[in-house]
Write a protein that holds these residues in place. Structure first.
Motif, mmCIF file in Angstrom:
data_model
loop_
_atom_site.group_PDB
_atom_site.id
_atom_site.type_symbol
_atom_site.label_atom_id
_atom_site.label_comp_id
_atom_site.label_asym_id
_atom_site.label_seq_id
_atom_site.Cartn_x
_atom_site.Cartn_y
_atom_site.Cartn_z
ATOM 1 N N VAL A 27 -7.098 -8.539 -3.744
ATOM 2 C CA VAL A 27 -7.029 -7.409 -2.822
ATOM 3 C C VAL A 27 -8.065 -6.359 -3.215
ATOM 4 C CG1 VAL A 27 -4.612 -7.778 -2.251
ATOM 5 C CG2 VAL A 27 -5.203 -6.303 -4.178
ATOM 6 N N SER A 28 -8.318 -5.445 -2.311
ATOM 7 C CA SER A 28 -9.365 -4.450 -2.526
ATOM 8 C C SER A 28 -8.960 -3.439 -3.589
ATOM 9 C CB SER A 28 -9.670 -3.715 -1.209
ATOM 10 O OG SER A 28 -8.516 -3.064 -0.721
ATOM 11 N N VAL A 29 -9.974 -2.928 -4.278
ATOM 12 C CA VAL A 29 -9.790 -1.909 -5.312
ATOM 13 C C VAL A 29 -10.714 -0.737 -4.991
ATOM 14 C CG1 VAL A 29 -9.956 -1.340 -7.755
ATOM 15 C CG2 VAL A 29 -9.226 -3.636 -7.062
ATOM 16 N N ASP A 30 -10.151 0.451 -4.871
ATOM 17 C CA ASP A 30 -10.960 1.653 -4.658
ATOM 18 C C ASP A 30 -11.398 2.162 -6.021
ATOM 19 O OD1 ASP A 30 -12.125 4.030 -4.000
ATOM 20 O OD2 ASP A 30 -10.487 4.758 -2.744
ATOM 21 N N GLU A 31 -12.613 1.827 -6.399
ATOM 22 C CA GLU A 31 -13.106 2.153 -7.746
ATOM 23 C C GLU A 31 -13.117 3.648 -8.019
ATOM 24 O OE1 GLU A 31 -13.555 -0.102 -9.863
ATOM 25 O OE2 GLU A 31 -13.795 -1.952 -8.690
ATOM 26 N N GLU A 32 -13.217 4.456 -6.981
ATOM 27 C CA GLU A 32 -13.281 5.905 -7.172
ATOM 28 C C GLU A 32 -11.945 6.495 -7.618
ATOM 29 O OE1 GLU A 32 -14.719 7.674 -3.630
ATOM 30 O OE2 GLU A 32 -16.738 6.822 -3.793
ATOM 31 N N VAL A 48 -3.811 -11.388 2.257
ATOM 32 C CA VAL A 48 -3.094 -11.613 1.002
ATOM 33 C C VAL A 48 -1.610 -11.294 1.168
ATOM 34 C CG1 VAL A 48 -2.808 -10.814 -1.379
ATOM 35 C CG2 VAL A 48 -5.096 -11.252 -0.480
ATOM 36 N N ALA A 49 -1.301 -10.192 1.835
ATOM 37 C CA ALA A 49 0.095 -9.817 2.055
ATOM 38 C C ALA A 49 0.831 -10.891 2.845
ATOM 39 C CB ALA A 49 0.169 -8.476 2.788
ATOM 40 N N GLU A 50 0.177 -11.416 3.879
ATOM 41 C CA GLU A 50 0.788 -12.481 4.680
ATOM 42 C C GLU A 50 1.038 -13.721 3.830
ATOM 43 O OE1 GLU A 50 1.733 -12.563 7.808
ATOM 44 O OE2 GLU A 50 0.632 -11.063 8.967
ATOM 45 N N PRO A 58 -8.973 -5.991 5.965
ATOM 46 C CA PRO A 58 -8.490 -7.275 6.506
ATOM 47 C C PRO A 58 -8.061 -8.268 5.439
ATOM 48 C CG PRO A 58 -10.390 -6.536 7.748
ATOM 49 C CD PRO A 58 -10.251 -5.576 6.604
ATOM 50 N N ARG A 59 -8.793 -8.361 4.331
ATOM 51 C CA ARG A 59 -8.401 -9.337 3.310
ATOM 52 C C ARG A 59 -7.094 -8.944 2.630
ATOM 53 N NH1 ARG A 59 -12.775 -6.913 0.481
ATOM 54 N NH2 ARG A 59 -12.269 -6.067 -1.593
ATOM 55 N N ASP A 60 -6.806 -7.644 2.556
ATOM 56 C CA ASP A 60 -5.526 -7.208 2.007
ATOM 57 C C ASP A 60 -4.382 -7.703 2.889
ATOM 58 O OD1 ASP A 60 -7.061 -5.797 0.148
ATOM 59 O OD2 ASP A 60 -6.955 -3.939 1.297
#
Length: 232
Positions: A155-160, A210-212, A205-207
């Protein structure tokens, strides 16, 4: 917190407001509300905004249904001010100035301590909700998940927004507790939980994919466990 636009969801969010995006055939906001209702919370406040009018309308519809009894009479125990009672949920109309500003607006209108949660956590569980409540007590608490757990799931990671706790990189989950004495948020205590339900914030969208996939896996595991129980 369910007043965001959900622009990062791309084509998925173009036709559906983020809190109403379905995961496993059910809107994300409904899944979050179910987890909170199953946990040890006294009351649920849904913070909406002009950025998500359909979400607000959906909650208003629940309010209308809740206030009309089986005999057609209206329930008269509504709140005054900005909150409107709905089936176990009160709706707070925030101005839509962004997550932080709207959260601050809502915190001025609710009793503390208060547990705050983003509507993009469709895999949230009542167990994690209760764990945060227990860990916080009357103080503020920030709940994190190891960044490694998010990357392992893809899943996505917000690096900030990542930081370090106890020597490891962690990411905020969108689940926090604001204590009794804090002016706004406070970050006096931290809880790091390696839980996949907290690791999946559906922002892209990729998150969502993954959840699905995780929900399908859970369904298979539950079916397998039920079969095993029926046929020892």
């Amino acid at each position: 917190m369910c007043g965001g636009r959900g622009t990062r969801l791309g084509a998925v969010g173009a036709d559906t407001e983020k809190p109403l995006v379905e995961v496993g055939g059910e809107p994300m906001i409904d899944r979050v509300l179910a987890a909170l209702s199953a946990g040890r919370v006294d009351r649920i406040h849904a913070v909406v905004s002009p950025n998500a009018p359909e979400t607000a309308a959906s909650l208003r519809d629940r309010e209308s249904d809740a206030r009309v009894g089986g005999d057609g009479d209206c329930d008269d125990d509504s709140d005054d001010g900005d909150d409107a009672a709905t089936a176990g949920v009160s709706v707070v109309d925030a101005p839509g100035d962004g997550y932080v500003a709207d959260l601050g607006y809502a915190l001025e209108r609710v009793e503390r301590p208060v547990l705050t949660v983003a509507a993009d956590l469709p895999l949230l569980s009542a167990g994690v909700v209760d764990r945060a409540i227990d860990a916080a007590g009357d103080a503020s608490l920030s709940v994190y998940v190891p960044v490694e757990a998010k990357r392992d799931l893809g899943v996505s990671v917000d690096e900030e927004t990542t930081t370090r706790r106890d020597g490891r990189e962690v990411a905020p989950t969108g689940l926090n507790v604001v204590g009794v004495d804090d002016g706004e948020y406070g970050d006096e205590n931290a809880l790091v939980v390696a839980d996949e339900g907290l690791a999946v914030n559906v922002n892209r969208p990729r998150d969502l994919r993954v959840a699905e996939a995780l929900l399908r896996r859970r369904a298979r595991d539950e079916a397998s466990a039920a079969d095993h129980g029926d046929h020892p």
